[in-house]
Design an enzyme around this catalytic site. Sequence first.
Site, short mmCIF file in Angstrom:
data_model
loop_
_atom_site.label_atom_id
_atom_site.label_comp_id
_atom_site.label_asym_id
_atom_site.label_seq_id
_atom_site.Cartn_x
_atom_site.Cartn_y
_atom_site.Cartn_z
CB THR A 186 -0.90 0.02 1.24
OG1 THR A 186 -0.07 0.07 2.41
CG2 THR A 186 -1.76 -1.23 1.31
CD GLU A 331 -5.46 -2.51 1.50
OE1 GLU A 331 -4.84 -1.96 2.42
OE2 GLU A 331 -5.81 -1.90 0.46
CE LYS A 440 -16.50 11.95 11.77
NZ LYS A 440 -15.90 10.97 12.69
CD1 TRP A 445 -20.89 13.49 10.38
CD2 TRP A 445 -20.13 11.76 9.20
NE1 TRP A 445 -20.48 12.53 11.26
CE2 TRP A 445 -20.02 11.45 10.57
CE3 TRP A 445 -19.73 10.81 8.26
CZ2 TRP A 445 -19.50 10.25 11.04
CZ3 TRP A 445 -19.21 9.61 8.72
CH2 TRP A 445 -19.09 9.34 10.09
#
Length: 541
Positions: A186, A331, A440, A445
Amino acid sequence: MLGLMMHAPLRVAALLEHAAKWHADTEIVSRLPEGGLFRYTYADAHRRSKQLAKALLRLGVAPGDRVGTLAWNTHRHFELYFGVAGIGAVCHTVNPRLFPEQLVYILNHAEDRVLFFDLTFLPLVERLAPICPKVEKWVLLAGPQHLPANSELPGLCSYEDLLEPERDDYEWPTFDENTACSLCYTSGTTDQPKGVLYSHRSTVLHALAISLPDALGCSALDVVLPVVPMFHVNAWGFPYMAPLNGAKLVLPGPGLDGASLFELFESERVTFSAGVPTIWLGLLQFMRQSGHRFSTLKRTVVGGSACPPALMAAFENELGVTIRHAWGMTETSPLGTASVLKANQLALPPDAQRAELQKQGRVLFGVDMKIVDDAGQALPHDGVAFGDLLVRGPWVVGDYYGDRNPGHLTADGWFRTGDVATIDAAGFMHITDRSKDVIKSGGEWISSIELENLAVAHPAVAEAAVIGVASARWAERPLLIVVRRPGHEVSTEELLDFFEGKVARFSVPDAVEFVDQLPHTATGKLLKTQLRQDFAGYELP
């Protein structure tokens, strides 16, 4: 009672073996880092991959050993995919765009025994070699004429010299299909890079799945050019998908600028491509400036980060090229979803169809997904509720290489993607943000991705990023960071007015900062950790 079918383990080498037998004269075209084009066939690639397999065995490479690559998309890198995996070893593609300390960590963590590299990366390799003691041999992916006169790289030789003494009569061995075949790390934006170890089984199943019409839809009629690098999640599976289907494969080498890509698209009559949004933004700018138009390119896949709706519209309306949105991650091998309409959605108004296609798309068979709240409870698929995205399936990571830490899996075996998403009634998943990037504000949100997509729709904006900055009243508020298009001017007031009526009032950024360029990860994503450092302590007006 068991079925009475033959047992044939899924193996990566079988993909190239199939192409060599049934698509023997189909071309692979490769732009070389040392200059020029190289052209041969699947039959030729198969023969050379078998020579490579024998050369690796001569070097003492054993099943399970890691063999590293620092290389562009070329025919030699393609051969490494199959020659290394074909003997039961692990092809470890290393991303040269990572920071040097990350490269050292990855090479030492993987314990690569041999490393193959392109001429472009010779200076980098010479810096890495003294601090990567596990690498026993370094191989330059070129002919002997390109070897440096004085080099201290241990066991340095050229790729062509390595292959030259070997015959092409190697017989690929059969082994357990769960044997590891490739290793990718990654990007490591918040921690050390993590290794994802793919199996022959997962890789072949992934190649089959992405070939489906409602995924990427590849066939022997296609000419495929993956712009996405072979050092980034195995080029999204394109080097496996192309031979599986017998598609002509065009590999662009290091020439990823607009002019170089357009030349290859046209000269090789490419029909299908794939890459991250930054590549297509650059190509779009070149096409607009040059006035060129594509004669054969019909579709491309965009992934890695959300595709701005303005980019999707420009490719379709100005260039006649359909952009297919897809989602995945290292992944997930990487493809998990693709955005393709269902039959009953063709009756929707054009605006509704476009809104659906701008989502990351429907899940592929073999992968399952759900969204959950903070307590881990499943949320409805109504297109409104959003929560943490979880996935599972036969090409989804179960453990990271060398890191037996189950924290990335839920108790019942779902992988935590780190994305925040909605799923609608038609099954279309939409990434609203990364969990660490969502803003937030006062109990609400705010999606940074939605604001970024709106910003780049402004004609004066080349690229944009949104991060949350501290607010005494609201806890966090969005800050818009913008790179202007060359030759264009736009003020803070103009940009903020541009959001009016497009998002809820509380979502409109509080401020705009103009910069010359934005930081990116090694895979082309916005590096928001760097932006948050750069704007730490920022005081809102």
